[in-house]
Design an enzyme around this catalytic site. Structure first.
Site, PDB file in Angstrom:
ATOM      1  N   HIS A 129       1.943  -7.809 -15.142  1.00 31.08           N
ATOM      2  CA  HIS A 129       1.051  -7.957 -16.287  1.00 31.08           C
ATOM      3  C   HIS A 129       1.403  -6.887 -17.305  1.00 31.08           C
ATOM      4  O   HIS A 129       2.294  -6.071 -17.072  1.00 31.08           O
ATOM      5  CB  HIS A 129      -0.422  -7.901 -15.868  1.00 31.08           C
ATOM      6  N   ASP A 136       0.089   0.933 -18.138  1.00 31.82           N
ATOM      7  CA  ASP A 136       0.613   1.766 -17.046  1.00 31.82           C
ATOM      8  C   ASP A 136       1.705   1.059 -16.244  1.00 31.82           C
ATOM      9  O   ASP A 136       2.499   1.706 -15.570  1.00 31.82           O
ATOM     10  CB  ASP A 136      -0.506   2.266 -16.106  1.00 31.82           C
ATOM     11  N   HIS A 184      -6.887 -10.766 -12.681  1.00 35.51           N
ATOM     12  CA  HIS A 184      -7.124  -9.387 -13.139  1.00 35.51           C
ATOM     13  C   HIS A 184      -7.954  -9.440 -14.422  1.00 35.51           C
ATOM     14  O   HIS A 184      -7.833  -8.604 -15.296  1.00 35.51           O
ATOM     15  CB  HIS A 184      -5.747  -8.741 -13.373  1.00 35.51           C
TER      16      HIS A 184
HETATM   17 ZN   LIG Z   1      -3.760  -3.623 -14.619  1.00 39.19          ZN
END
Ligand SMILES: [Zn+2]
Length: 275
Positions: free
Chosen positions: A60, A64, A150
């Site tokens: 995704h 980060d 998510h």
């Molecule tokens: Zn994430």
């Protein structure tokens, strides 16, 4: 097939844990899943690097997980002696992010082409946006993508790598869901990002408790592994990073739900798949 955790950390910088990134070494080459902070430093420790990658696969587009995309893109370009496009797989939206990264690097690309006589081509990323199904097949290696959950980050994908009889699943960030279950069916290894609900909830900090609703807690990941007959559960992207001496707590929480092998990631931890 080998799984190497290049970065076991979370978004907060940590001296011993690079950002989320997992290398899967196959007979078709090195497959890199996500590219968090410091990924190429860690890749250098295991004899891999940007120019060696068969493909970069993104679960995704949270920052980060893609912090060092620009580093991989640039390093692959400047250390190759002929055009060497970077194959990038990721969810819908990946092409737009790569285009924006290229725009950011435009001054640098210009500087280097002007300065090096033998570098007269531009860096290239070959982006394939994926949702589900087989996305890459080479020799005995097959990579399958599948939808994860998510939300509100959409879309997100997990991946399964099969090589002969061996298999490893990279879940990315997700709560338990049918798409992940399908990828995990009978897998030798499940690499799953996890959070410790029992440690984060009591802090009462909204910015932290917010992360609980779109990640799997340790027992959630363990239940996914158990439900799908996984052999080894490898916990990574640890939130919060385990305080020294508390590692067994993570294992115990998972073991309560899953009776297979459980491993808590550290950077450069290496697993032989199927052993
Ligand atoms: Zn994430």
């Amino acid at each position: 097939m080998q799984v190497i955790i290049l970065g076991s950390g979370n978004p907060l910088p940590h001296p011993d844990r690079a950002g989320p990134s997992t290398l899967v070494r196959t007979s078709a080459g090195d497959l890199l899943f996500d590219c968090g902070r410091g990924v190429l430093m860690r890749a250098g420790a295991v004899g891999s690097g940007a120019s060696a990658l068969r493909a970069l696969l993104l679960t995704h587009l949270h920052s980060d997980h893609i912090t060092d995309l620009n580093d991989i893109y640039t390093m692959r370009w400047v250390v190759s002696f002929q055009p060497n496009p970077l194959p990038v797989y990721g969810p819908v939206g990946t092409a737009e992010v790569v285009r924006a990264m290229e725009a950011m690097l435009e001054p640098d690309i210009g500087y280097r082409i002007a300065h090096h006589d033998d570098l007269n081509w531009r860096p290239v990323a070959d982006v394939t946006e994926v949702d589900q199904g087989v996305i890459l097949e080479e020799g005995a290696v097959r990579v399958t993508a599948g939808p994860t959950d998510h939300a509100p980050v959409r879309p997100t994908v997990g991946y399964r790598v099969d090589e002969g009889e061996r298999s490893v699943v990279i879940a990315g960030d997700t709560v338990p869901c049918a798409g992940l279950d399908e990828l995990c069916d009978g897998a030798d290894v499940l690499v799953h990002t996890v959070v410790r609900r029992d440690l984060i909830e009591p802090l009462g900090l909204p910015r932290l408790t917010d992360v609980l609703d779109y990640h799997s807690a340790v027992p959630d990941a363990a239940e996914t592994a158990a439900r799908n007959g996984v052999g080894t559960l490898l916990l990574t992207h640890l939130v919060p990073p385990p305080a020294p001496g508390t590692e067994q707590e993570w294992i115990d929480q998972a073991q309560a739900k899953f009776d297979g092998k459980i491993v808590l990631a550290t950077d450069l931890l290496t697993l032989e798949v199927g052993d």
